[in-house]
Structures are given as structure tokens and as C-alpha cells.
Design a protein around this motif. Structure first.
Motif, mmCIF file in Angstrom:
data_model
loop_
_atom_site.group_PDB
_atom_site.id
_atom_site.type_symbol
_atom_site.label_atom_id
_atom_site.label_comp_id
_atom_site.label_asym_id
_atom_site.label_seq_id
_atom_site.Cartn_x
_atom_site.Cartn_y
_atom_site.Cartn_z
ATOM 1 N N PRO A 159 0.650 -1.282 -0.153
ATOM 2 C CA PRO A 159 0.068 0.030 0.208
ATOM 3 C C PRO A 159 0.814 1.270 0.032
ATOM 4 C CG PRO A 159 -0.745 -1.574 1.554
ATOM 5 C CD PRO A 159 0.506 -2.200 0.974
ATOM 6 N N TYR A 160 1.958 1.205 0.658
ATOM 7 C CA TYR A 160 2.778 2.376 0.801
ATOM 8 C C TYR A 160 3.375 2.637 -0.614
ATOM 9 C CZ TYR A 160 7.174 4.778 1.788
ATOM 10 O OH TYR A 160 8.518 5.680 1.753
ATOM 11 N N LYS A 161 4.006 1.547 -1.210
ATOM 12 C CA LYS A 161 4.506 1.706 -2.509
ATOM 13 C C LYS A 161 3.608 2.175 -3.614
ATOM 14 C CE LYS A 161 8.130 -1.801 -1.776
ATOM 15 N NZ LYS A 161 7.983 -3.487 -1.998
ATOM 16 N N ASN A 162 2.340 1.337 -3.623
ATOM 17 C CA ASN A 162 1.452 1.568 -4.829
ATOM 18 C C ASN A 162 0.333 2.616 -4.521
ATOM 19 O OD1 ASN A 162 3.080 -0.542 -5.738
ATOM 20 N ND2 ASN A 162 1.540 -2.228 -5.024
ATOM 21 N N ALA A 163 0.148 3.222 -3.547
ATOM 22 C CA ALA A 163 -0.874 4.013 -3.295
ATOM 23 C C ALA A 163 -0.681 5.532 -3.527
ATOM 24 C CB ALA A 163 -1.462 3.948 -2.077
ATOM 25 N N GLY A 164 0.560 5.865 -3.985
ATOM 26 C CA GLY A 164 0.894 7.188 -3.718
ATOM 27 C C GLY A 164 0.348 8.150 -4.872
ATOM 28 N N ASP A 165 -0.103 7.441 -6.059
ATOM 29 C CA ASP A 165 -0.848 8.192 -6.972
ATOM 30 C C ASP A 165 -2.282 8.115 -7.020
ATOM 31 O OD1 ASP A 165 1.547 9.081 -7.992
ATOM 32 O OD2 ASP A 165 1.833 7.524 -9.373
ATOM 33 N N PHE A 166 -2.757 7.534 -5.876
ATOM 34 C CA PHE A 166 -4.148 7.168 -5.818
ATOM 35 C C PHE A 166 -4.874 8.606 -5.759
ATOM 36 C CE2 PHE A 166 -8.071 6.196 -3.121
ATOM 37 C CZ PHE A 166 -8.690 5.348 -3.995
ATOM 38 N N LYS A 167 -5.979 8.906 -6.571
ATOM 39 C CA LYS A 167 -6.671 9.869 -6.666
ATOM 40 C C LYS A 167 -7.947 9.878 -5.756
ATOM 41 C CE LYS A 167 -8.159 12.607 -10.243
ATOM 42 N NZ LYS A 167 -8.971 12.933 -11.267
ATOM 43 N N THR A 168 -7.652 10.852 -4.649
ATOM 44 C CA THR A 168 -8.966 11.042 -3.667
ATOM 45 C C THR A 168 -9.721 12.061 -3.727
ATOM 46 O OG1 THR A 168 -7.316 12.113 -2.278
ATOM 47 C CG2 THR A 168 -7.447 9.655 -2.136
ATOM 48 N N ARG A 169 -9.706 13.026 -4.958
ATOM 49 C CA ARG A 169 -10.460 13.874 -5.260
ATOM 50 C C ARG A 169 -10.462 14.130 -6.703
ATOM 51 N NH1 ARG A 169 -10.591 13.953 -0.451
ATOM 52 N NH2 ARG A 169 -11.107 15.277 1.159
ATOM 53 N N PRO A 170 -11.726 14.343 -7.368
ATOM 54 C CA PRO A 170 -12.930 14.194 -6.673
ATOM 55 C C PRO A 170 -13.460 12.952 -6.334
ATOM 56 C CG PRO A 170 -13.298 14.447 -9.023
ATOM 57 C CD PRO A 170 -11.680 14.569 -8.793
ATOM 58 N N TRP A 171 -14.189 13.082 -5.216
ATOM 59 C CA TRP A 171 -14.626 11.620 -4.408
ATOM 60 C C TRP A 171 -16.364 11.395 -4.554
ATOM 61 C CZ3 TRP A 171 -11.500 7.400 -3.791
ATOM 62 C CH2 TRP A 171 -12.094 6.250 -3.038
ATOM 63 N N ARG A 172 -16.700 10.555 -5.301
ATOM 64 C CA ARG A 172 -18.329 10.553 -5.002
ATOM 65 C C ARG A 172 -18.559 9.388 -4.088
ATOM 66 N NH1 ARG A 172 -21.796 13.822 -7.426
ATOM 67 N NH2 ARG A 172 -23.078 12.295 -8.428
#
Lengths: 209, 318
Positions: free
Chosen positions: B93-106
Motif C-alpha cells: 500500500p505504501y509503495k502503490n498508493a502514492g498516485d491514488f486519486k482521492t479528489r473528486p470523490w463521489r
């Protein structure tokens, strides 16, 4: 230098260092605090994984030798086998000391109640006589045939190791199944060599009649 | 009789309570700052995950919703995670979640409610007052942490959306987006991840929605942007990166329960007396400690939550 001298003086020490390196790296990572937040689990995982890897390498040497005709490969088999034993000893010690902290009651309950620990422990026990009879003197004392028969235990040990891994993971079976597939190939190749050698031997007998 | 009074202590010299209670954190923060100074020069800009903890944050005083145990470091909380959507290794998770887009969030609220709706997360969050909650987290695998979450009670939301009389459970669903969540490319679990709570569990003041930790925005690997935390249950019950909250009549089928019904029950309350079929739950290793410690019933929240389960056989409803 003769080939035997090359092997004894150069390649064996190199192979020894190579086999030792995963454990040196693990110790270094611990010292430099490069392990995860749960270093004890890391040590358990690493030593367990390397036990399986050394077992697979050990089991690969004979079929590889038959395939390539490189007879010198067999001279490394004792070393890789003993490294598997070294690794499993660290693995077991990590469990008994770092993980359970000598809570023998818990350890015994684990061995009885948890199938993955039962299988793993059984494999560990089976490795002890193999390690003890690994010296030249013991081999001579036992005689080749009996020694060979005893050391066929390694097939069950490796199988037990893979099952131990498979039964402990929560959901992701990819890695244990990979080891299972490798083991299947290695054991399958033995059967294949066994049958083809028997077939080859059978032909001259038939013509003699 | 003359009663001698001790010297007056000027109020300027009294340590404010928040600072007093934050003293351990202060020491840790100082350590973090030093470490940051030492490595910043060579390591270049710190990534979001490696950022030192929020320097302005003060630990809330101990109370029914806040344990006073030593906090787990920000580094450990953000590098050692079970979040299979980003991979099954602890550091995935630390390595792979860096670019996860949390906005916009429905976020949608649906099912048995009088006010079903779809929200943009920031609009949804506006009415709620955030508070720090220092909770124990006990993973079903046998390790634990002390984490200062930032969030608000699930009950606050439930009251606002007005469930109908048929709503007996709440079902939470994680985002399903294999392009962003590489772990979902393999069928390790039945995606998307679904978790659930009985209505009275969800209404308990300890059960919270979470948007942050250590007083700042939730790191992606910890379930950003929006998750629940239910501290008396094993960690996997606390659904992450939630996109759907559904009020339902029947007990939801939850992901780990589907994967192994004999190992992970719907309730999954922390219980040292009910072993996982494959390992003991009597002990746990607190991250950062060497020796294991005894696991507490309901993870130490028994006084507050045991009454939710009166009359239930917790061996059967594990």
C-alpha cells in the motif's frame, strides 16, 4: 588446478558465501532498521522462504545434472541441503524465541491444533536426521543404499514445506502455489528420469534372451 | 492557627494540559524533526508518506474515547498496512498508493433511508465536526498499533440521513477501480471490498468515520479519503476508501466472510478466547515492542461495547 581443486578451493567457498548472503542481508537490514514495522515477522518470513528455496535448489541439482551431464553439480548438493537446514533452524528458533518467547504451552498447543504448524514442525523434524547423516563418515557408516533411502525423506519435507506455506496464508495463495508448481516439476522430472532409465535398461535384457 | 500557603505558581509557568498530554508525542516529534534534518539533504523532497508528523498537532487528553498508551509512529502506521487493493504485502500500500486519486470523490448513501443522496465528499463532510480519537487497532493477524485518528461518529451521519424502520444494518463498499488499485487485478478477494455493521454497532460513539490521522489528511495507504474505524473489532472490519454506504434489512455478506466463512465471522469482535482456526488470538505484538502482550476482550473497549452483545454466544457469532 584440476577440476576437483577448482571446485574445492574456489567455487565451493564462493557458493558458501552466496548461500550465506540472504542471512547476512537480513541481519544487516535488522541492524540498519530497514525491516518493516514488524521485524520479527520479517525474520520468520525470510527464513521460511529461504528454507523452501534451498530445498528447491537441492532438489533441482540431480535432474539438472542428468539433463546437462554436468556431474560436478552434485558436489554442491550437501551444501545447499545444509543451508536449508540452517535456514529452518533459524525459522524455528525465531518462532520459539522471538515469536512465542518460550511459552511452551502455547507452542505445544500450536503444534497440536494448527495444521500448518503441525506440518511445518514435522518437516523440520524430518530434516534433522538428514543433516546429522550428511557427513562423509556417516554416509560410509550407513552404506550408500540405506543412506539414499533415508534421504528420500527430502521429498516429503519439501512437500510439507509447501503445504505449511499454503495453509498459513490468508487469501493470496500465489506464492505458495508457485513453490508447489516448482516442486511438482522437480519431482515429476525424477519420475521421468526413473522411467526412461528403466526403459533403457529393459531393452538389453530383452535382447539377451 | 497559621496555615502556610505554598508559593504561587504564575499561570505562565504551568504547562498547558494539551502539551502535558502530548509530551511523548513531542519527544517523538523532536526525533522525527532531527531525522528529517539528517536525511532531507540526501533524500531530496520527502514523499507524502515519509513526511514527518504534523508539527502543530497536540494529542487529545486521555478519556473514554482516547487511550493514553504510547502512540505508534507515523512511519510505522503508514508503511505497514493490510490494504489488499494495493497489494498483499505489508509495504505494497505504501509503495502503490502514492498516485491514488482521492479528489473528486463521489459518495452515495442509499437503501433504507429517507434521504438517499450522492455527494461530492467535501460537501458531504461539511456539517461534521472532526475530533481526534486515539484508538487501539488489533489486526486479526496478531499485531496491534495505537493510532490517533481524525474523524467523527458514524451515528452523526445516521441521524442526518434518517434510516427507515427496516434499516437494521449498514453496508460499506470500497472503490472498485483496478487501474488505480493494482491489487484488484487479481481475484485475491471478491472485489469490491464490502464490510458491514449492525445498526446499534454503527451508532456506538466509538464507531467513527475517519478522514485523517495525526491531525492531518489521511494518507492514501491508510484508506483515504474516507473510511470507518471500529476499534473493538479486528482491523479488516474497518472498511477503507468508501464510495457507498447502504442501509439494509439483512446482514450484509462481507468480503472476508465470503473468502473464509469459518475464519472470519460477520461480527469479528476482538476476542482472546476465540482463536482464529489457524492461530491463537490470545496474544498480540504491539508494533515497536518485542514481547507479545495479552489481547484484551473487545480490544479493551469491553466496558463500553459489551452490552451490544448481551445474550449472544460469541463463540457462535464470532
Amino acid at each position: 588446478m584440476t577440476q576437483a581443486q577448482w571446485i574445492r578451493n574456489i567455487f565451493k567457498p564462493l557458493a558458501f558465501l552466496l548461500c550465506l548472503s540472504p542471512f547476512l542481508l537480513l541481519a544487516l537490514d535488522w541492524y540498519l532498521e530497514q525491516l518493516s514495522a514488524n521485524p520479527i515477522d520479517d525474520v520468520t518470513d525470510t527464513t521460511g522462504t529461504w528454507t523452501l528455496r534451498f530445498l528447491m535448489v537441492t532438489l533441482a541439482l540431480t535432474p539438472l545434472r542428468k539433463l546437462t551431464g554436468w556431474n560436478w553439480l552434485i558436489r554442491f548438493r550437501r551444501m545447499t541441503g545444509l543451508f536449508a537446514f540452517f535456514s529452518v533452524c533459524l525459522h524455528f528458533l525465531t518462532y520459539v524465541y522471538l515469536d512465542q518467547f518460550f511459552l511452551w504451552e502455547e507452542i505445544l498447543a500450536d503444534i497440536q491444533k494448527r495444521p500448518f504448524i503441525t506440518v511445518g514442525f514435522a518437516s523440520f523434524l524430518m530434516m534433522i536426521p538428514l543433516a546429522l547423516t550428511s557427513t562423509d563418515r556417516m554416509t560410509k557408516w550407513m552404506g550408500g543404499k540405506r543412506w539414499k533411502r533415508l534421504h528420500r525423506l527430502v521429498y516429503f519435507i519439501a512437500l510439507g514445506g509447501v503445504v505449511h506455506y499454503l495453509w498459513l496464508v490468508k487469501a493470496d495463495t500465489q506464492r505458495p502455489l508457485t513453490y508447489g508448481a516448482i516442486l511438482l516439476i522437480l519431482l515429476g522430472s525424477r519420475l521421468w528420469f526413473f522411467w526412461s532409465e528403466r526403459a533403457r535398461r529393459a531393452i538389453p535384457v530383452a535382447t539377451a534372451k | 492557627m497559621l496555615i502556610k500557603r505554598g508559593p504561587e505558581i504564575p499561570s505562565s509557568e504551568v504547562t498547558p494540559e494539551s502539551v502535558y498530554h502530548g509530551r511523548r508525542t513531542f519527544l517523538k516529534k523532536a526525533a522525527f524533526a532531527t531525522a528529517g534534518l539528517a536525511t532531507a539533504g540526501v533524500a531530496g523532497p520527502l514523499t507524502s508518506s515519509a513526511r514527518p508528523q504534523n508539527p502543530g498537532w497536540n494529542r487529545p487528553p486521555a478519556g473514554p474515547y482516547n487511550t493514553d498508551e504510547d502512540l505508534t509512529s507515523f512511519k510505522d502506521i503508514t508503511t505497514y498496512n493490510n490494504f489488499y487493493e494495493f497489494g498483499t504485502d505489508k509495504d505494497d500500500p505504501y509503495k502503490n498508493a502514492g498516485d491514488f486519486k482521492t479528489r473528486p470523490w463521489r459518495l452515495t448513501i442509499e437503501g433504507e433511508v429517507r434521504k438517499p443522496a450522492a455527494y461530492e465528499l467535501d460537501d458531504f463532510l461539511k456539517p461534521y465536526k472532526l475530533e481526534d480519537r486515539v484508538y487501539r487497532l488489533r489486526c486479526v493477524e496478531g499485531w496491534s498499533m495505537i493510532i490517533p485518528w481524525l474523524g467523527f461518529p458514524i451515528g452523526d451521519v445516521v441521524r442526518k440521513v434518517e434510516p427507515t424502520s427496516r434499516a437494521r444494518y449498514i453496508e460499506f463498499t470500497t472503490l472498485h477501480d483496478p487501474r488505480q488499485m493494482p491489487g484488484q487485478k487479481r481475484p485475491v478477494l471478491n472485489w469490491p471490498y464490502v464490510e458491514g455493521l449492525r445498526m446499534d454497532e454503527a451508532m456506538h460513539p466509538l464507531a467513527i468515520f475517519v478522514v485523517g490521522l495525526y491531525g492531518k489528511e489521511l494518507p492514501n495507504q491508510n484508506g483515504a479519503p474516507f473510511r470507518i474505524v471500529v476499534p473493538w473489532k479486528y482491523g479488516f472490519k474497518s472498511c477503507k476508501s468508501i464510495v457507498k454506504i447502504r442501509f439494509v434489512e439483512n446482514e450484509p455478506r462481507t468480503t472476508w466472510n465470503i473468502a473464509a466463512p469459518n475464519e472470519y465471522g460477520f461480527y469479528s469482535n476482538v476476542n482472546p478466547d476465540v482463536d482464529h482456526p489457524r492461530w491463537s488470538q490470545k496474544f498480540e505484538r504491539r508494533i515497536g515492542e518485542f514481547r507479545k502482550r495479552r489481547t484484551m476482550m473487545f480490544n479493551g473497549y469491553g466496558d463500553q461495547v459489551a452490552s451490544l452483545y448481551t445474550g449472544m454466544d460469541l463463540r457462535k457469532h464470532f
